[in-house]
Write a protein that holds these residues in place. Structure first.
Motif, PDB file in Angstrom:
ATOM      1  N   ARG A   7       0.835  -1.190   0.000  1.00  0.00           N
ATOM      2  CA  ARG A   7       0.000   0.000   0.000  1.00  0.00           C
ATOM      3  C   ARG A   7       0.878   1.250   0.000  1.00  0.00           C
ATOM      4  N   THR A   8       0.476   2.256  -0.787  1.00  0.00           N
ATOM      5  CA  THR A   8       1.201   3.524  -0.827  1.00  0.00           C
ATOM      6  C   THR A   8       0.920   4.299   0.455  1.00  0.00           C
ATOM      7  N   LYS A  13       1.281   9.626  -1.035  1.00  0.00           N
ATOM      8  CA  LYS A  13       0.049   9.977  -1.744  1.00  0.00           C
ATOM      9  C   LYS A  13      -0.193  11.484  -1.682  1.00  0.00           C
ATOM     10  N   ASN A  14      -0.019  12.073  -0.503  1.00  0.00           N
ATOM     11  CA  ASN A  14      -0.241  13.507  -0.339  1.00  0.00           C
ATOM     12  C   ASN A  14       0.795  14.325  -1.103  1.00  0.00           C
ATOM     13  N   VAL A  19       1.767  17.968  -5.715  1.00  0.00           N
ATOM     14  CA  VAL A  19       2.456  18.320  -6.959  1.00  0.00           C
ATOM     15  C   VAL A  19       1.431  18.565  -8.055  1.00  0.00           C
ATOM     16  N   TRP A  20       0.432  17.687  -8.145  1.00  0.00           N
ATOM     17  CA  TRP A  20      -0.606  17.831  -9.155  1.00  0.00           C
ATOM     18  C   TRP A  20      -1.396  19.115  -8.933  1.00  0.00           C
TER      19      TRP A  20
END
Length: 58
Positions: A7-8, A13-14, A19-20
């Motif tokens: 699992r990431t 993930k944050n 960045v996005w």
């Protein structure tokens, strides 16, 4: 034999999400700035016509 992926983590993930979001925020600011300059008539970076007839006069 197939093994499930790990699992990431929340931190990774944050980080990817931030960045996005920064990329999207930069694009939004740029487009807003461009729209403001078009409305004020201070466009220097591109050719813009308010009339459709001028755009398609071939």
């Amino acid at each position: 034999m197939a093994v499930p992926k790990k699992r990431t983590s929340k931190a990774k993930k944050n980080a990817r999400k931030s960045v996005w979001k920064k990329k999207a925020d930069k694009a939004a600011k740029k487009s807003l700035s461009l729209a403001k300059s078009v409305l004020q008539g201070k466009t220097t970076s591109f050719v813009y016509s308010l009339y459709i007839d001028e755009l398609f006069s071939i």
